[in-house]
Design a protein around this motif. Structure first.
Motif, PDB file in Angstrom:
ATOM      1  N   THR A  51       0.831  -1.194   0.000  1.00 56.09           N
ATOM      2  CA  THR A  51       0.000   0.000   0.000  1.00 56.09           C
ATOM      3  C   THR A  51       0.873   1.255   0.000  1.00 56.09           C
ATOM      4  O   THR A  51       0.605   2.219  -0.711  1.00 56.09           O
ATOM      5  N   ASP A 241      -5.581  -1.447  -5.136  1.00 58.45           N
ATOM      6  CA  ASP A 241      -5.034  -2.093  -3.934  1.00 58.45           C
ATOM      7  C   ASP A 241      -5.877  -3.339  -3.626  1.00 58.45           C
ATOM      8  O   ASP A 241      -7.023  -3.434  -4.055  1.00 58.45           O
ATOM      9  N   GLU A 242      -5.316  -4.283  -2.881  1.00 59.35           N
ATOM     10  CA  GLU A 242      -6.037  -5.490  -2.445  1.00 59.35           C
ATOM     11  C   GLU A 242      -6.646  -6.248  -3.637  1.00 59.35           C
ATOM     12  O   GLU A 242      -7.791  -6.683  -3.607  1.00 59.35           O
ATOM     13  N   GLY A 575      -5.666  -4.648   5.715  1.00 56.99           N
ATOM     14  CA  GLY A 575      -4.852  -3.508   5.291  1.00 56.99           C
ATOM     15  C   GLY A 575      -4.385  -2.588   6.407  1.00 56.99           C
ATOM     16  O   GLY A 575      -3.590  -1.697   6.176  1.00 56.99           O
TER      17      GLY A 575
HETATM   18 MG    MG Z   1      -1.948  -2.927   2.154  1.00 57.00          MG
END
Ligand code: MG
Ligand code: ATP
Length: 690
Positions: A51, A241-242, A575
């Protein structure tokens, strides 16, 4: 005349402090952050800086001259997008605020509001959330006569689940039923019939469900028409992301968005995939290099988050996973204690241990905000919440918030929704059934009559109700007229509108519930939230799309910095990271959840979920399990519990065993009966089911 003098506007952007990326990223991270154009995949384990790298990449793109509004950052929650952009702002200055960030669904919604009309979607469509979609499915089921069927027929939730899975994964309906509900295989044609009805119902009533949002976005992109080009041409760079938690439909969307420029960056970790139950597939990560030939693949192996003893535990836990692609993580952080494995006599002892240890950490300098208590499901923190309240320790809860699912909040929203979209059948039913003298038959007759009158706003007034429903009918007609004219509403604001609805509704609520006060307080809260929105339409879409996920979200931005402890479901902790993490209820049947043990795939997903939970910890980690518990949920009244199967011997060897003190156990046992009663009272107050 001579050419006018050009007065160029001053650059409004304040560039961030000049940063030396190389000093803040390791070489692999730096390579990814400063990667030029073309597809890029970062696949790496928890806490390796995925991230962070994405944030630096956004900043880098802006510094390189890419216009911020031509960058799209897709994240799993709105909050994640906001936080990432706030960090990018510190690197690249205020212009980062113009980057478009948000979830797939919110982005789809934004695009459909603009481009939907060109794609045959009526402009003022309403979004229905999952609960509404299930209700609508129930209406289809009933309309086709399946409700009265004698033999067991799938419930509306099951119907919706199969439908949604089909739309999101492309798997044939028949195959989904065969795999998940073999007992319903004979009904497959009935299901198709219901789905056809559901689909046309949505169309006639101008409703759009979550799955439609993604499907329509993909549909626009995949069409030959010029529209596809226009939508995909909106951005020069797309970052995700993810990525391990995206589904096939989302992969198609990305393929479409990047088809011309191929500037797509995705980051993810296959070991943290926890949404397969909703159709997510790690194939998206695995197939990325094939879908985007020439993609650069970056792997990161150094963990920056946790101490080595914590990684020893989490590495062992995930090494047991059946399928696995990521590598063992290492850190250069030295020191740290072995994580604690805490056996508590029962739930009260667990609570007492957690609270005492939190206070101890707090006294030694850890702020509450840097501590989290995690659990498998929202209801598991009820006892802890009572104790924290008693001890005046402030906390906020993520993931288990049922505010918007509460019946009374949905009731009030239903009034607003029929004003916004007079064709919203689900909301009409909801409102009508609240009223005295109106039952199922009358509600159905009213809805049919309105459908015949083409859902004009006067249709309900022209419907003739049976005698016993006349008063209620009249009251509702008057209310709707007043709301439509807006004459009586102070400032004609949305909050005033809700206040007006409550003139009718609060009495109904008082009639229905013995303890109306907390519910009335919720409605006050709803008025406050509504005040922050420019219009009813925007408000309703926002609530359906991105419901606040924590009490903190409701409190507004000013409250974000408060020093409060976080209680969170494992899913909602994805996260994030904290100095100290507690995992409670590490008990077989709780975690893994007994509902998720039907297949090896489900069990493996539970294991990854526990991996997600434990990898949130920076310095201190404690896994707690009560030895005895009252189990209204599992049939038996009282039973001995077993430690979660995931904390097997190999994992235990990396932990230190901690027993809670005798004295604590004694007091707690004496109070156990009383505690159970308290717990129920709290649950009622919390979830506010009717
Ligand atoms: Mg992350
Ligand atoms: P998850 O898989 O849990 O989402 P992640 O791979 O996204 O984790 P981050 O959250 O980006 O990892 O980073 C974990 C922590 O490590 C953060 O506090 C981050 O600031 C820190 N970190 C990452 N890389 C570096 C670095 N090169 N130098 C210093 N700190 C770093």
């Amino acid at each position: 005349m001579s050419e006018p003098r050009v007065y160029a506007p001053r650059a409004s952007q304040s560039p961030g402090e000049p940063r030396d990326f190389a000093a803040e990223l390791n070489p692999e991270q730096l390579a990814a952050a400063t990667h030029g154009d073309g597809p890029l995949l970062i696949v790496a384990g928890a806490g390796t800086g995925k991230t962070r790298t994405l944030v630096y990449r956004v900043a880098h793109l802006i510094e390189r001259g890419v216009r911020p509004e031509r960058i799209l950052l897709l994240t799993f929650t709105r909050r994640a997008a906001q936080e990432m952009l706030a960090r990018a702002e510190r690197l690249a200055g205020a212009r980062s605020g113009r980057v478009h960030g948000g979830t797939f669904h919110a982005t789809a919604h934004r695009l459909l509001r603009v481009y939907g009309p060109a794609a045959g979607l009526a402009k003022d469509f309403s979004i229905i959330d999952q609960g509404d979609a299930e209700d609508l499915m129930g209406l289809s089921r009933a309309a086709l006569g399946y409700a009265q069927k004698k033999s067991r027929f799938p419930k509306k939730e099951t119907l919706h689940h199969v439908y949604s899975r089909h739309v999101n994964t492309g798997i044939a309906i028949e195959d989904i039923i065969a795999a998940e509900y073999p007992q319903f295989l004979d009904y497959r044609e009935d299901l198709t019939r219901i789905y056809a009805d559901y689909t046309s119902r949505k169309e006639e009533r101008n409703l759009v469900d979550y799955d439609d949002l993604l499907l329509f976005w993909a549909g626009m992109l995949e069409s030959d028409a010029d529209l596809g080009k226009r939508v995909s041409g909106l951005y020069d760079h797309v970052l995700v992301d993810e990525y391990q938690d995206t589904n096939l439909l989302q992969a198609r969307i990305l393929l479409g968005m990047a088809r011309d420029h191929r500037n797509l960056t995705v980051v993810g970790d296959d070991a943290q995939s926890i949404y397969a139950f909703r159709g997510a597939t790690i194939r998206n990560i695995l197939d990325f290099p094939r879908q985007f030939a020439g993609a650069r693949v970056v792997t990161l192996e150094r963990n920056y988050r946790s101490t080595q003893p914590i990684l020893d535990v989490t590495n062992t836990l995930i090494a047991r996973a059946r399928e696995r692609y990521s590598k063992t993580l290492r850190t250069e952080r030295s020191g740290g204690e072995a994580p604690w494995l805490v056996a508590a006599r029962d739930e009260s002892a667990q609570t007492r241990f957690v609270v005492d240890r939190i206070l101890e950490l707090h006294e030694s300098g850890t702020s509450l905000r840097e501590i989290a208590v995690l659990f498998r499901a929202g209801y598991m923190s009820a006892d802890l919440e009572i104790e924290l309240t008693n001890r005046k320790i402030p906390f906020e809860k993520w993931g288990g918030l049922k505010f918007l699912e509460a019946a009374h909040v949905k009731d009030v929203l239903a009034f607003l929704r029929i004003l916004e979209n007079p064709r919203d059948e689900v909301s009409w039913y909801r409102v009508l059934l609240l009223l005295p003298g109106i039952g199922d038959a009358t509600a159905r007759a009213a809805v049919n009559a309105m459908a015949q009158m083409a859902w004009t706003s006067s249709a309900f007034g022209r419907f003739t109700p049976p005698a016993r429903a006349r008063a209620a009918h009249g009251a509702l007609v008057t209310l709707l007229d007043e709301l439509r004219s807006g004459a009586d509403l102070e400032g004609r604001t949305l909050s005033a509108e809700i206040g007006h609805v409550r003139r009718l509704y609060d009495d109904i609520l008082r009639e229905r519930y013995d303890r109306p006060e907390p519910r009335l307080a919720d409605l006050d809260q709803l008025e406050v939230i509504a005040a922050g929105f420019p219009s009813r339409a925007v408000f309703l879409s926002a609530l359906a799309l991105e419901p606040p996920s924590s009490t903190q979200d409701l409190a507004g931005p000013g409250d974000r910095e408060r020093d409060v402890l976080v209680l969170s479901t494992a899913h909602s902790a994805k996260g994030r990271e904290w100095d100290a993490v507690f995992l409670i209820w590490a008990v077989d049947g709780f975690f893994p959840s007994s509902r998720a043990l039907r297949s090896d795939e489900e069990t493996e997903e539970e294991r990854r979920l526990m991996y997600v939970a434990l990898t949130r910890a920076r310095n201190d980690l404690a896994v707690v399990y009560p030895l005895n518990a009252y189990h209204s949920r599992r049939g038996a009244d009282y039973s001995m519990d077993q430690l979660s199967r995931f904390i097997d011997r190999g994992v235990r060897e990396k932990m230190q065993r901690v027993a809670t003190g005798e004295e604590a156990v004694e007091t707690v046992t004496a109070a156990a009966g009383r505690q159970l009663i308290d717990l129920r009272a709290l649950m009622r107050g919390k979830f506010r089911t009717p």
